[in-house]
Motif scaffolding. Structure first.
Motif, PDB file in Angstrom:
ATOM      1  N   GLU A   1      32.591  52.916  45.025  1.00 30.43           N
ATOM      2  CA  GLU A   1      32.364  52.826  46.638  1.00 30.43           C
ATOM      3  C   GLU A   1      32.598  51.452  47.023  1.00 30.43           C
ATOM      4  O   GLU A   1      31.974  50.485  46.528  1.00 30.43           O
ATOM      5  N   GLN A   2      33.595  51.307  47.769  1.00 30.42           N
ATOM      6  CA  GLN A   2      34.013  50.097  48.374  1.00 30.42           C
ATOM      7  C   GLN A   2      33.454  49.921  49.908  1.00 30.42           C
ATOM      8  O   GLN A   2      33.513  50.796  50.573  1.00 30.42           O
ATOM      9  N   GLN A   3      33.075  48.639  50.140  1.00 32.39           N
ATOM     10  CA  GLN A   3      32.777  48.457  51.458  1.00 32.39           C
ATOM     11  C   GLN A   3      33.392  47.302  51.844  1.00 32.39           C
ATOM     12  O   GLN A   3      33.700  45.996  51.324  1.00 32.39           O
ATOM     13  N   PRO A   4      34.135  47.386  53.060  1.00 30.07           N
ATOM     14  CA  PRO A   4      35.241  46.411  53.784  1.00 30.07           C
ATOM     15  C   PRO A   4      34.130  45.093  53.638  1.00 30.07           C
ATOM     16  O   PRO A   4      33.170  44.896  54.273  1.00 30.07           O
ATOM     17  N   PHE A   5      34.817  44.072  53.353  1.00 31.14           N
ATOM     18  CA  PHE A   5      34.457  42.634  53.445  1.00 31.14           C
ATOM     19  C   PHE A   5      33.254  42.379  52.490  1.00 31.14           C
ATOM     20  O   PHE A   5      32.646  41.415  53.083  1.00 31.14           O
ATOM     21  N   VAL A   6      33.024  42.986  51.631  1.00 27.59           N
ATOM     22  CA  VAL A   6      31.931  42.643  50.818  1.00 27.59           C
ATOM     23  C   VAL A   6      32.446  41.904  49.689  1.00 27.59           C
ATOM     24  O   VAL A   6      33.090  42.487  48.885  1.00 27.59           O
ATOM     25  N   PRO A   7      32.228  40.618  49.224  1.00 25.20           N
ATOM     26  CA  PRO A   7      32.680  40.103  48.076  1.00 25.20           C
ATOM     27  C   PRO A   7      31.959  40.299  46.773  1.00 25.20           C
ATOM     28  O   PRO A   7      30.731  40.766  46.861  1.00 25.20           O
ATOM     29  N   ILE A   8      32.603  40.014  45.765  1.00 28.62           N
ATOM     30  CA  ILE A   8      31.877  40.012  44.345  1.00 28.62           C
ATOM     31  C   ILE A   8      30.898  38.784  44.311  1.00 28.62           C
ATOM     32  O   ILE A   8      31.358  37.733  44.799  1.00 28.62           O
ATOM     33  N   THR A   9      29.767  38.971  44.021  1.00 27.32           N
ATOM     34  CA  THR A   9      28.826  38.302  44.053  1.00 27.32           C
ATOM     35  C   THR A   9      28.478  37.108  42.890  1.00 27.32           C
ATOM     36  O   THR A   9      28.093  36.119  42.918  1.00 27.32           O
ATOM     37  N   ALA A  10      28.697  37.713  41.639  1.00 21.58           N
ATOM     38  CA  ALA A  10      28.617  36.980  40.441  1.00 21.58           C
ATOM     39  C   ALA A  10      29.459  37.479  39.469  1.00 21.58           C
ATOM     40  O   ALA A  10      29.785  38.682  39.272  1.00 21.58           O
ATOM     41  N   VAL A  11      30.038  36.713  38.400  1.00 16.44           N
ATOM     42  CA  VAL A  11      30.636  36.808  37.290  1.00 16.44           C
ATOM     43  C   VAL A  11      30.108  35.963  36.052  1.00 16.44           C
ATOM     44  O   VAL A  11      29.426  34.981  36.117  1.00 16.44           O
ATOM     45  N   CYS A  12      30.092  36.522  35.103  1.00 14.81           N
ATOM     46  CA  CYS A  12      29.618  35.932  33.739  1.00 14.81           C
ATOM     47  C   CYS A  12      30.234  36.469  32.456  1.00 14.81           C
ATOM     48  O   CYS A  12      30.479  37.493  32.449  1.00 14.81           O
ATOM     49  N   GLY A  13      30.722  35.331  31.676  1.00 12.43           N
ATOM     50  CA  GLY A  13      31.419  35.865  30.231  1.00 12.43           C
ATOM     51  C   GLY A  13      30.450  35.546  29.174  1.00 12.43           C
ATOM     52  O   GLY A  13      29.753  34.601  29.067  1.00 12.43           O
ATOM     53  N   ASN A  14      30.442  36.423  28.283  1.00 18.62           N
ATOM     54  CA  ASN A  14      29.775  36.348  26.925  1.00 18.62           C
ATOM     55  C   ASN A  14      30.606  35.723  25.895  1.00 18.62           C
ATOM     56  O   ASN A  14      31.586  35.991  25.349  1.00 18.62           O
ATOM     57  N   SER A  15      29.990  34.639  25.439  1.00 17.56           N
ATOM     58  CA  SER A  15      30.924  33.924  24.266  1.00 17.56           C
ATOM     59  C   SER A  15      30.844  34.289  22.885  1.00 17.56           C
ATOM     60  O   SER A  15      31.790  34.694  22.309  1.00 17.56           O
ATOM     61  N   LYS A  16      30.082  35.230  22.720  1.00 19.95           N
ATOM     62  CA  LYS A  16      29.721  36.000  21.446  1.00 19.95           C
ATOM     63  C   LYS A  16      30.950  37.006  21.316  1.00 19.95           C
ATOM     64  O   LYS A  16      31.556  37.335  20.300  1.00 19.95           O
ATOM     65  N   THR A  17      30.793  38.040  22.388  1.00 14.00           N
ATOM     66  CA  THR A  17      31.485  39.201  22.265  1.00 14.00           C
ATOM     67  C   THR A  17      32.862  39.263  23.290  1.00 14.00           C
ATOM     68  O   THR A  17      33.726  39.993  23.066  1.00 14.00           O
ATOM     69  N   GLY A  18      32.881  38.229  24.330  1.00 11.53           N
ATOM     70  CA  GLY A  18      34.168  38.272  25.266  1.00 11.53           C
ATOM     71  C   GLY A  18      34.074  39.163  26.307  1.00 11.53           C
ATOM     72  O   GLY A  18      34.643  39.091  27.089  1.00 11.53           O
ATOM     73  N   GLU A  19      32.761  39.844  26.334  1.00 13.45           N
ATOM     74  CA  GLU A  19      32.734  40.645  27.582  1.00 13.45           C
ATOM     75  C   GLU A  19      32.434  39.674  28.825  1.00 13.45           C
ATOM     76  O   GLU A  19      32.046  38.740  28.701  1.00 13.45           O
ATOM     77  N   ILE A  20      32.788  40.369  29.824  1.00  8.98           N
ATOM     78  CA  ILE A  20      32.704  39.757  31.297  1.00  8.98           C
ATOM     79  C   ILE A  20      31.969  40.802  31.984  1.00  8.98           C
ATOM     80  O   ILE A  20      32.283  42.027  32.140  1.00  8.98           O
ATOM     81  N   ALA A  21      30.723  40.424  32.856  1.00  8.35           N
ATOM     82  CA  ALA A  21      30.105  41.123  33.912  1.00  8.35           C
ATOM     83  C   ALA A  21      30.415  40.785  35.229  1.00  8.35           C
ATOM     84  O   ALA A  21      30.467  39.431  35.398  1.00  8.35           O
ATOM     85  N   VAL A  22      30.477  41.598  35.880  1.00  4.40           N
ATOM     86  CA  VAL A  22      30.897  41.279  37.427  1.00  4.40           C
ATOM     87  C   VAL A  22      29.787  42.284  38.341  1.00  4.40           C
ATOM     88  O   VAL A  22      29.727  43.456  38.118  1.00  4.40           O
ATOM     89  N   SER A  23      29.372  41.640  39.162  1.00  3.57           N
ATOM     90  CA  SER A  23      28.383  42.211  40.071  1.00  3.57           C
ATOM     91  C   SER A  23      28.967  42.358  41.643  1.00  3.57           C
ATOM     92  O   SER A  23      29.540  41.305  42.043  1.00  3.57           O
ATOM     93  N   TYR A  24      28.903  43.494  42.037  1.00  2.00           N
ATOM     94  CA  TYR A  24      29.478  43.984  43.575  1.00  2.00           C
ATOM     95  C   TYR A  24      28.345  44.578  44.240  1.00  2.00           C
ATOM     96  O   TYR A  24      27.983  45.660  43.544  1.00  2.00           O
ATOM     97  N   SER A  25      27.540  44.208  44.982  1.00  3.19           N
ATOM     98  CA  SER A  25      26.857  44.886  45.751  1.00  3.19           C
ATOM     99  C   SER A  25      25.518  45.234  44.807  1.00  3.19           C
ATOM    100  O   SER A  25      24.951  44.280  44.148  1.00  3.19           O
ATOM    101  N   ASN A  26      25.235  46.510  44.393  1.00  2.00           N
ATOM    102  CA  ASN A  26      23.976  46.680  43.590  1.00  2.00           C
ATOM    103  C   ASN A  26      24.779  47.492  42.280  1.00  2.00           C
ATOM    104  O   ASN A  26      23.997  47.806  41.345  1.00  2.00           O
ATOM    105  N   GLU A  27      25.944  47.125  41.863  1.00  5.60           N
ATOM    106  CA  GLU A  27      26.464  47.688  40.571  1.00  5.60           C
ATOM    107  C   GLU A  27      27.084  46.431  39.727  1.00  5.60           C
ATOM    108  O   GLU A  27      27.324  45.459  40.339  1.00  5.60           O
ATOM    109  N   ILE A  28      26.957  46.745  38.493  1.00  2.00           N
ATOM    110  CA  ILE A  28      27.457  45.616  37.616  1.00  2.00           C
ATOM    111  C   ILE A  28      28.400  46.250  36.487  1.00  2.00           C
ATOM    112  O   ILE A  28      28.234  47.358  35.963  1.00  2.00           O
TER     113      ILE A  28
END
Length: 185
Positions: free
Chosen positions: A58-85
């Motif tokens: 579900e995309q909303q126009p002009f809604v930015p990605i609000t946060a990003v974070c990388g995991n040094s142990k596993t290399g995973e990256i989390a990205v938040s957009y509105s109410n989803e991660i």
């Protein structure tokens, strides 16, 4: 020099829209610009650009990605957009490393802060404070902590050497500390 000055495109205005982490002896710079996530290996080697439309249904126009974070142990990256991660897993290729979508976590509220703990807990905060843990046996993410703060959270971080995390609210700037205690059976 600020890290934002060397990032092409304007970094989104949220406090946790830019993150650096080290994984397998490489330093990664991950940042959100508009509805895209840009991943660099050091400041001069572009690894990948990921659009929100390739992660979230579900995309909303002009809604930015609000946060990003990388995991040094596993290399995973989390990205938040509105109410989803979105949780992205690293995938090694001949020409480098790329990230692929692993799962989407639903928070039911706006998420503006993300952080990983030493023990791979994923902290998500904004209108609520949520803590997720990955269950290897069931191959799924479990919500292990949920709290509704008095005011929206503008900054949430784990202490680097433990499962203690702190949050700062939008109004009052009072720091609240929490200890993530998980009973494993």
């Amino acid at each position: 020099m600020f890290l934002e000055q060397i990032c092409p495109g304007q970094v989104n205005s949220h406090p946790q829209a830019l993150h650096t982490f080290v994984f397998e002896d490489d330093r990664f710079i991950v940042y959100a610009t508009g509805s895209k996530v840009v991943i660099y290996i050091d400041p001069d080697n572009l690894a990948q650009v990921i659009t929100a439309s390739s992660l979230f249904t579900e995309q909303q126009p002009f809604v930015p990605i609000t946060a990003v974070c990388g995991n040094s142990k596993t290399g995973e990256i989390a990205v938040s957009y509105s109410n989803e991660i979105a949780v992205l897993k690293p995938f090694k290729q001949e020409n480098g490393i790329k990230w692929v979508l692993s799962t989407i976590l639903d928070s039911s509220c706006l998420v503006t802060c993300l952080d990983w703990s030493l023990h791979n807990f994923l902290l998500c905060a904004g209108e609520e404070i949520l803590l997720f843990s990955y269950n290897d046996a069931m191959n799924s993410w479990n919500k292990i902590f949920k709290r509704k703060p008095a005011t929206n959270i503008v900054l949430a971080k784990f202490e680097p050497q433990s499962n203690v995390f702190a949050t700062i609210g939008k109004v009052g700037f009072i720091v609240h500390s929490y200890i993530a205690c998980i009973m494993r059976t």
